[in-house]
Scaffold this active site. Sequence first.
Site, PDB file in Angstrom:
ATOM      1  N   HIS A 152       0.925  -1.192  -0.031  1.00 45.45           N
ATOM      2  CA  HIS A 152      -0.057   0.154  -0.012  1.00 45.45           C
ATOM      3  C   HIS A 152       0.772   1.445  -0.071  1.00 45.45           C
ATOM      4  CE1 HIS A 152      -2.852   2.871   1.641  1.00 45.45           C
ATOM      5  NE2 HIS A 152      -3.876   2.093   1.448  1.00 45.45           N
ATOM      6  N   ASP A 199       2.826  -4.475   8.288  1.00 44.08           N
ATOM      7  CA  ASP A 199       1.545  -3.573   8.012  1.00 44.08           C
ATOM      8  C   ASP A 199       0.448  -4.410   8.261  1.00 44.08           C
ATOM      9  OD1 ASP A 199      -0.584  -2.089   6.851  1.00 44.08           O
ATOM     10  OD2 ASP A 199       0.216  -1.710   5.040  1.00 44.08           O
ATOM     11  N   GLN A 259      -4.677  -4.986   6.789  1.00 47.97           N
ATOM     12  CA  GLN A 259      -5.579  -5.906   6.127  1.00 47.97           C
ATOM     13  C   GLN A 259      -5.639  -7.233   7.059  1.00 47.97           C
ATOM     14  OE1 GLN A 259      -7.648  -5.044   4.081  1.00 47.97           O
ATOM     15  NE2 GLN A 259      -6.888  -2.968   3.585  1.00 47.97           N
ATOM     16  N   LYS A 307     -10.540  -0.295  10.518  1.00 51.84           N
ATOM     17  CA  LYS A 307     -10.496  -1.502   9.460  1.00 51.84           C
ATOM     18  C   LYS A 307     -10.769  -2.834  10.558  1.00 51.84           C
ATOM     19  CE  LYS A 307      -7.281  -0.216   5.886  1.00 51.84           C
ATOM     20  NZ  LYS A 307      -7.907   0.435   5.064  1.00 51.84           N
ATOM     21  N   CYS A 343      -4.726   2.244  -3.991  1.00 49.09           N
ATOM     22  CA  CYS A 343      -3.557   3.051  -3.298  1.00 49.09           C
ATOM     23  C   CYS A 343      -2.384   1.947  -3.436  1.00 49.09           C
ATOM     24  CB  CYS A 343      -3.706   3.227  -1.677  1.00 49.09           C
ATOM     25  SG  CYS A 343      -4.936   4.380  -1.532  1.00 49.09           S
TER      26      CYS A 343
END
Lengths: 142, 405
Positions: free
Chosen positions: B120, B197, B200, B223, B363
């Site tokens: 991302h 990261d 997600q 999220k 993104c």
Amino acid sequence: MSEEIYQQAIKELAQAAHGAGRLAQPTASVRLDNALCGDRVTLDLRSEGDTIAELAHETRGCLLCRAAASLLAREAPGKSADELARAHAALTALLQGDPAEPLPWPALSIFAPVRAYKSRHGCVLLPFRALREAIGSSDRTD
Amino acid sequence: MSFDALALRREFPLFAAVPAPFHYLDSAATSQIHGAALDALVRHESTRRANVARGTYRLAEAATAAYEEARAAAARFLNAADAGEIVFTSGATAALNLVAGAFGATLQAGDEVIVSLAEHHSNLVPWQLLRDRTGVVLRFLPLAADGRIATEALPAMLTPRSRLIALTHCSNVTGALTDVPAVVAAARAVGARVLLDGAQRVQHGPVDVQALGVDFYAFSGHKCYGPGGVGVLWGRGEALAALPPVVAGGGMVGEVTPERTDFAPPPQRFEAGTPPIAAAVGLGAALDWMAGLPWPAIHAHERALLDRLLRGLAGLPGLRLLGPADAAARHPIVSFDLAGLHPHDVCQVLDRHGVALRGGNLCAQPLMRHFDVAGANRASIAPYTTAEDVDALLAGLADAIRVLT
């Protein structure tokens, strides 16, 4: 509703891709992106005095963007910078719900259903913004 | 163990508020907020609103206690060794930028940071800025044809100057899961740190950062069924302690004189100014709620929906799936190209069917270039997603082909 947006006239204009390609000897070139969706218009212009003699474009974008670029390329040759600025302003007003009467180019009316979808206004206007920048840069080089 | 997605759906206020038909398939961008998180946020603002770690009156003490309990909830969710390893930020982007700024400040020109081409933008652009500012070398892990990060290439890429490997835990485009053990093993061999990261990954259940063996982990509250405007950076205690602050202000200092300042230990060192208190409290409630869910049953539910979606997509003319075809190798995030139709046109038609679908470059422009597309359509599945949602998407896509061609 989306079917009103995606009416046949828009699909046909996008499919026709008037002016698709590049000019061999443009007097101005502009590349413009729509950051929201990644649409990209690369527009070449050849001016003769205050008149657009030729316009070509490479457009990577949605149906609305491609239809607008195609319409612009069909209508712009032979028009003055002022006439094109009026068409741009009329299209902007149409999308904002305050259309000029009569429209300088009747075909602009096909974009009227896009008015309800603000996130898509930029798609329709991107080729017109590219042309405005190209005319501006052309002015500066004169 | 059976799982009732419809019953779960009733715990999310938004689904009662939006008229049918409504099929929300954009949880990868923002999940819906759970009622417990919303209630906690409102309750905090209504009954305990005060600044934290400053006042000595009872209301301020209560606000501080609630905020620190949220920190403890985040630590439990991540199985962190200590709540002091949890830094609240404004989101995953801010957490990643914090590492880029703070860890970046410890690097020398010529030191190497490794990312992948599947990141991302928020785990790519901060490192580009660091590179341009300091002369750190930014290197890119290649991708397999299906978009998976080719972690097998990592050992040969690493050098004694490799300092940090910063990768997504789960791709926001393909849903592909990164082979974290391979990354950690390679990193340890050269003494490099690992940042994941997790934006997600977190909506699909609790994470065990100690088992993963990484050094930093970032995610966003919005999220994982919590409020917007809050996120978490977890850092292993000694890794966080080695970092300087990057944002300065109140709450992150010890003694301040006109000449110099002593900085507080982590996590306060990285929480300058008034933090997103109520949002953090809401996030804590969301994480506690998630911790109590029957995840094996939910994963089976999500997997069944993923299989249903992949089967349905395979039947559409001109459809190209981006990412691993093997459902076991991905979380239920599915991006695809539909017969070359522009994603924004597709999403516009889907909206008419009440289907909230994401389209665009997601993104992740380098990954889009890898797939040779300008953008993609993305459907993401969450525990509250139902078979009806998937079927509405498939019917809408068939209609999009009809309308747009």
